[in-house]
Write an enzyme that holds these catalytic residues in place. Structure first.
Site, mmCIF file in Angstrom:
data_model
loop_
_atom_site.group_PDB
_atom_site.id
_atom_site.type_symbol
_atom_site.label_atom_id
_atom_site.label_comp_id
_atom_site.label_asym_id
_atom_site.label_seq_id
_atom_site.Cartn_x
_atom_site.Cartn_y
_atom_site.Cartn_z
ATOM 1 N N HIS A 88 123.755 56.756 48.834
ATOM 2 C CA HIS A 88 125.101 55.895 49.085
ATOM 3 C C HIS A 88 124.908 55.510 50.682
ATOM 4 O O HIS A 88 124.616 56.209 51.435
ATOM 5 C CB HIS A 88 126.366 56.482 48.792
ATOM 6 C CG HIS A 88 127.421 55.634 48.830
ATOM 7 N ND1 HIS A 88 127.999 55.235 49.766
ATOM 8 C CD2 HIS A 88 127.807 54.710 47.784
ATOM 9 C CE1 HIS A 88 128.955 54.244 49.750
ATOM 10 N NE2 HIS A 88 128.776 54.216 48.516
ATOM 11 N N ASP A 109 127.869 55.123 40.108
ATOM 12 C CA ASP A 109 127.225 54.223 39.045
ATOM 13 C C ASP A 109 126.161 55.366 38.138
ATOM 14 O O ASP A 109 125.497 55.026 37.055
ATOM 15 C CB ASP A 109 126.330 53.201 39.471
ATOM 16 C CG ASP A 109 127.008 52.316 40.323
ATOM 17 O OD1 ASP A 109 128.166 51.979 39.611
ATOM 18 O OD2 ASP A 109 126.741 51.757 41.278
HETATM 19 N N1 CMC Z 1 115.688 56.732 45.480
HETATM 20 C C1 CMC Z 1 114.978 56.927 46.206
HETATM 21 N N2 CMC Z 1 114.903 56.975 47.634
HETATM 22 C C2 CMC Z 1 116.038 56.541 48.261
HETATM 23 C C3 CMC Z 1 117.141 56.088 47.337
HETATM 24 C C4 CMC Z 1 116.783 56.288 45.909
HETATM 25 N N3 CMC Z 1 117.795 55.875 45.189
HETATM 26 N N4 CMC Z 1 118.144 55.911 48.011
HETATM 27 C C5 CMC Z 1 117.769 55.986 49.468
HETATM 28 N N5 CMC Z 1 116.544 56.301 49.619
HETATM 29 C C6 CMC Z 1 115.738 56.752 50.709
HETATM 30 C C7 CMC Z 1 115.119 55.387 51.227
HETATM 31 O O1 CMC Z 1 113.914 55.231 50.846
HETATM 32 C C8 CMC Z 1 115.137 56.024 52.907
HETATM 33 O O2 CMC Z 1 113.995 56.843 53.016
HETATM 34 P P1 CMC Z 1 113.302 56.961 54.444
HETATM 35 O O3 CMC Z 1 114.361 57.396 55.327
HETATM 36 O O4 CMC Z 1 111.983 57.785 54.019
HETATM 37 O O5 CMC Z 1 112.979 55.422 54.678
HETATM 38 C C9 CMC Z 1 116.421 56.905 52.782
HETATM 39 O O6 CMC Z 1 116.655 57.424 51.603
HETATM 40 C C10 CMC Z 1 117.794 56.193 53.320
HETATM 41 O O7 CMC Z 1 117.874 55.112 52.484
HETATM 42 P P2 CMC Z 1 118.434 53.577 52.985
HETATM 43 O O8 CMC Z 1 117.821 52.666 51.842
HETATM 44 O O9 CMC Z 1 117.804 53.558 54.309
HETATM 45 O O10 CMC Z 1 119.831 53.955 52.825
HETATM 46 P P3 CMC Z 1 121.003 52.436 52.670
HETATM 47 O O11 CMC Z 1 122.113 53.017 53.017
HETATM 48 O O12 CMC Z 1 120.306 51.201 53.371
HETATM 49 O O13 CMC Z 1 121.063 52.158 51.019
HETATM 50 C C11 CMC Z 1 121.887 52.359 48.988
HETATM 51 C C12 CMC Z 1 122.015 52.867 50.235
HETATM 52 C C13 CMC Z 1 122.903 52.789 47.864
HETATM 53 C C14 CMC Z 1 121.387 50.889 48.994
HETATM 54 C C15 CMC Z 1 120.371 53.031 48.325
HETATM 55 O O14 CMC Z 1 120.450 54.731 48.409
HETATM 56 C C16 CMC Z 1 119.692 53.002 46.957
HETATM 57 O O15 CMC Z 1 119.092 51.852 46.908
HETATM 58 N N6 CMC Z 1 120.357 53.640 45.971
HETATM 59 C C17 CMC Z 1 119.795 53.057 44.470
HETATM 60 C C18 CMC Z 1 120.738 51.993 44.025
HETATM 61 C C19 CMC Z 1 122.255 52.281 43.779
HETATM 62 O O16 CMC Z 1 122.441 53.460 43.300
HETATM 63 N N7 CMC Z 1 123.298 51.597 44.206
HETATM 64 C C20 CMC Z 1 124.816 52.013 43.721
HETATM 65 C C21 CMC Z 1 125.534 52.372 45.337
HETATM 66 S S1 CMC Z 1 126.866 53.104 44.874
HETATM 67 C C22 CMC Z 1 127.833 51.994 44.072
HETATM 68 C C23 CMC Z 1 128.026 50.667 44.589
HETATM 69 O O17 CMC Z 1 127.805 50.172 45.906
HETATM 70 O O18 CMC Z 1 128.196 49.726 43.810
#
Ligand code: CMC
Length: 391
Positions: free
Chosen positions: A270, A327
């Site tokens: 998140h 989710d």
């Molecule tokens: N699986 C594997 N790696 C992950 C995941 C994941 N679900 N989420 C984040 N990471 C890793 C990412 O690759 C990065 O690694 P590194 O530092 O080595 O590059 C690190 O964790 C930080 O991630 P980020 O993408 O920079 O973080 P963000 O704040 O931009 O993204 C997020 C947040 C929710 C989009 C992301 O965690 C994600 O894609 N999660 C899966 C989709 C999901 O479940 N979304 C629902 C969010 S909650 C409810 C809503 O908003 O609707």
């Protein structure tokens, strides 16, 4: 042009002041108008939470009764909208249909497009709260091949939404309190989450003084994506894929950690929570309860629990503070309630609607300026136009 601060994804940019929702990502705390989400999920109802978000205080009984009467006054949509619904193929994703029908509401309700006074805003809000469950249900009925259905004022907001979704013509529908309570709780948990992608979209569209329905339609589009609300559909598809692949959760963990593989563990991580998402904790318990009470033994729940445990013990997820989000377990409940997978994000939208409305109202009431970020230009330097035959 002045100095521009770059912040792609607005990770550190505060876009507004707000009195609606507080969340502490380090501690995993969430409050609507000061009330902890745990208390609201246990004691309140979705319609009361809608009032709380929009009006700022919990209602008295008579205030709540009036609010419900006001919503019920608008809980129908123009029959002409059925023509638009009919024009979509039944293979259309319900979120695409919902976003279009919501935008179309502006054309059918021109009086609530141009709002300025608090009374106008309240009328726009109750109009949309009344009409939205009808439109949402039509998207499900479309994929199921059922004729459209109409509201029943004798039922509560959530009971009515349930019958809108499921009632077949001539059928007496059983309103199982276990099912109604589960939907009520899920809608409460989704009702607001401060300046997330869809809410920021609603505010950004609305900041140009576009009407409420157009602004909300923008929010629905933002919610659709798998990194946001679309994750609930993606989680269930991922769990089904793991099940069909022999239930090997380690294999999928390895894929999620592999930086050359675009696969992410859906329902994990998140932007703000660097701890357990408090909503996920409540939903996990609710999923157990609902499945037990309905007598459903779903192997998907076991896979979800195994996957969660393995991820929470894994160094990659630990070091990045990746925890289950809202989710991760919601789809398991929706599935138990017979809601089609493509409808999960629509359910999220019905829950988020009062939050979007409250945020839109606050934005207008506090006279937020038009949203207009700057950029750092990295394109071609100045050059002369070349005639087409000389290129
Ligand atoms: N699986 C594997 N790696 C992950 C995941 C994941 N679900 N989420 C984040 N990471 C890793 C990412 O690759 C990065 O690694 P590194 O530092 O080595 O590059 C690190 O964790 C930080 O991630 P980020 O993408 O920079 O973080 P963000 O704040 O931009 O993204 C997020 C947040 C929710 C989009 C992301 O965690 C994600 O894609 N999660 C899966 C989709 C999901 O479940 N979304 C629902 C969010 S909650 C409810 C809503 O908003 O609707």
């Amino acid at each position: 042009t002045g100095l521009i601060t770059m912040d792609p994804g607005y990770k550190n940019t505060g876009a507004c002041e707000s009195k609606i929702t507080f969340l502490d990502g380090e501690e995993g705390k969430l409050m609507y108008r000061g009330y902890p989400i745990e208390q609201l999920a246990e004691k309140s109802s979705f319609v009361e939470v809608m009032y709380l978000l929009i009006k700022g205080e919990l209602p008295t009984q008579s205030e709540l009764d009036k609010f419900i009467t006001d919503i019920n006054e608008y809980n129908y949509v123009s029959e002409d909208l059925i023509k638009i619904l009919d024009a979509f193929p039944s293979s259309a994703h319900p979120m695409g249909v919902l976003t279009s029908l919501t935008a179309a509401l502006s054309a059918f309700n021109p009086k609530v497009v141009d709002v300025t006074s608090p009374d106008d805003m309240y009328r726009a809000a109750v109009t949309l709260l009344g009409k939205f469950p009808v439109l949402a249900s039509w998207t499900q009925r479309k994929i199921k091949g059922l004729p459209v259905n109409y509201s029943n004022d004798k039922l509560s907001y959530v009971e009515n939404f349930y019958q809108l979704l499921f009632k077949k013509p001539g059928q007496e529908l059983d309103l199982d309190p276990v099912i109604i309570d589960a939907i009520d709780k899920l809608l409460i948990l989704h009702a607001d989450h401060e300046q997330n992608c869809s809410t920021s979209s609603v505010r950004l569209v609305g900041s140009s003084h576009a009407g409420l329905f157009a602004s909300i339609s923008g929010g629905i589009s933002a919610l659709w994506g798998p990194l946001h609300g679309g994750a609930n559909q993606a989680v269930l598809e991922m769990l089904e894929a793991i099940k069909n692949d022999g239930g090997d959760v380690e294999k999928y963990l390895a894929k999620a950690k592999d930086k050359n593989d675009p696969f992410r563990l859906m329902g994990f991580g998140h932007r703000v929570y660097k701890n357990f998402d408090p909503r996920a904790k409540i939903i996990k318990v609710a999923a157990d309860n609902v499945l037990e009470k309905l007598g459903i033994n779903d192997p998907i729940l076991d896979i979800a629990k195994k996957l969660e445990k393995a991820a929470l013990e894994d160094e990659y997820f630990k070091s990045r503070n990746l925890y289950p989000n809202v989710d991760f377990y919601s789809g398991i409940i929706y599935k138990a309630l017979d809601i089609p997978t493509e409808m999960f994000t629509v359910m999220f939208a019905v829950g988020r609607l009062p939050g979007w409305i409250a945020q839109w109202m606050e934005m207008r009431e506090t006279n937020q300026p038009i949203g207009r970020p700057r950029q750092l230009y990295t394109g071609a330097p100045l050059r002369d136009y070349v005639e087409i035959e000389k290129r």
